[in-house]
Write a protein that holds these residues in place. Sequence first.
Motif, PDB file in Angstrom:
ATOM      1  N   UNK A 194       0.897  -1.259   0.059  1.00  0.00           N
ATOM      2  CA  UNK A 194       0.005   0.118  -0.161  1.00  0.00           C
ATOM      3  C   UNK A 194       0.718   1.254   0.161  1.00  0.00           C
ATOM      4  N   UNK A 195       1.996   1.201   0.812  1.00  0.00           N
ATOM      5  CA  UNK A 195       2.917   2.393   0.892  1.00  0.00           C
ATOM      6  C   UNK A 195       3.595   2.603  -0.548  1.00  0.00           C
TER       7      UNK A 195
ATOM      8  N   UNK B 148      -3.125  -0.940   4.266  1.00  0.00           N
ATOM      9  CA  UNK B 148      -3.978  -1.767   3.429  1.00  0.00           C
ATOM     10  C   UNK B 148      -5.327  -1.871   4.094  1.00  0.00           C
ATOM     11  N   UNK B 149      -6.439  -1.456   3.077  1.00  0.00           N
ATOM     12  CA  UNK B 149      -7.814  -1.404   4.006  1.00  0.00           C
ATOM     13  C   UNK B 149      -8.346  -2.659   3.937  1.00  0.00           C
ATOM     14  N   UNK B 150      -8.245  -3.494   2.638  1.00  0.00           N
ATOM     15  CA  UNK B 150      -8.605  -4.921   2.913  1.00  0.00           C
ATOM     16  C   UNK B 150      -7.837  -5.663   1.425  1.00  0.00           C
ATOM     17  N   UNK B 151      -7.836  -6.801   1.857  1.00  0.00           N
ATOM     18  CA  UNK B 151      -7.516  -7.887   0.731  1.00  0.00           C
ATOM     19  C   UNK B 151      -8.368  -9.015   0.444  1.00  0.00           C
TER      20      UNK B 151
ATOM     21  N   UNK C 275      -7.870 -10.058   4.649  1.00  0.00           N
ATOM     22  CA  UNK C 275      -7.745  -8.873   5.583  1.00  0.00           C
ATOM     23  C   UNK C 275      -8.856  -7.866   5.420  1.00  0.00           C
ATOM     24  N   UNK C 276      -9.351  -7.469   6.475  1.00  0.00           N
ATOM     25  CA  UNK C 276     -10.242  -6.468   6.474  1.00  0.00           C
ATOM     26  C   UNK C 276     -10.327  -5.590   7.698  1.00  0.00           C
ATOM     27  N   UNK C 277     -10.985  -4.661   7.884  1.00  0.00           N
ATOM     28  CA  UNK C 277     -11.245  -3.524   9.112  1.00  0.00           C
ATOM     29  C   UNK C 277     -12.416  -4.365   9.999  1.00  0.00           C
ATOM     30  N   UNK C 278     -12.958  -5.491   9.754  1.00  0.00           N
ATOM     31  CA  UNK C 278     -13.829  -6.109  10.510  1.00  0.00           C
ATOM     32  C   UNK C 278     -13.203  -7.391  11.215  1.00  0.00           C
TER      33      UNK C 278
END
Length: 239
Positions: free
Chosen positions: A152-153, A184-187, A198-201
Amino acid sequence: MTEPFELDVDSTETVAERRDEVVARVRDHAGQIARELARLQGGDYGQRTFGTDDGEWTVKYEAGDLQYLRFDGGRGETYVVSTKRQPEPEALAAALADYDAFVASYNRYVASLDGVLDDVSADFPAVESTDAVVSERDRILERVREATDRMAHELSRYEGGDYGTFSTRVSGTRWELKWDGDGASYLRVGGEGGVYLLSQYEPPSTRDVRELAGEFAAFVEAFNAHVDGLESDLSHVSL
């Protein structure tokens, strides 16, 4: 001759008051049965029917309170207790002639349950802890998070925006990385309706991690190939 409109109209007040008094007593008494059934059946609402020689009685309750008490003697139903209206006095009297038999039927039902759990063992096997597998899942996801945050960076540096996505296919399956800011917000694997590695939840299941973690290295390689392609394109630019 007496005119029709001069005749006295008898008042029903006495009968109605007596009816209401009887119904109130039945409501209190049958309400105890409703509360006991709610405790026994373990729900907020329900109903049960009890048979007698002369008919059937149905008790319906909600939140432990009596909703209605209905008697069916084979010649129509009588709502002895109801939240909607009071019963007709004659129908009430006919139903209450069987009320004691209803209570006896309820009591027999309760008595039939006496000792029903006596032979049920309360010694259960030990419950295995999920600590080890959860710890391993979290360790793997932390490594995935570190790598995707680095991607992401790099994407943020190259794209020059605050957010965006990078997607590619690994073994024919779409992988999509969404980045937001510098992380990263999600994968997501599998497109819309797919698995969020991956997620924020909440984290994915251990089965999903087991299945997808082995493919993650190929996703990283595809990202690196994408970056190499960008460098190759820029190498042909002259000023």
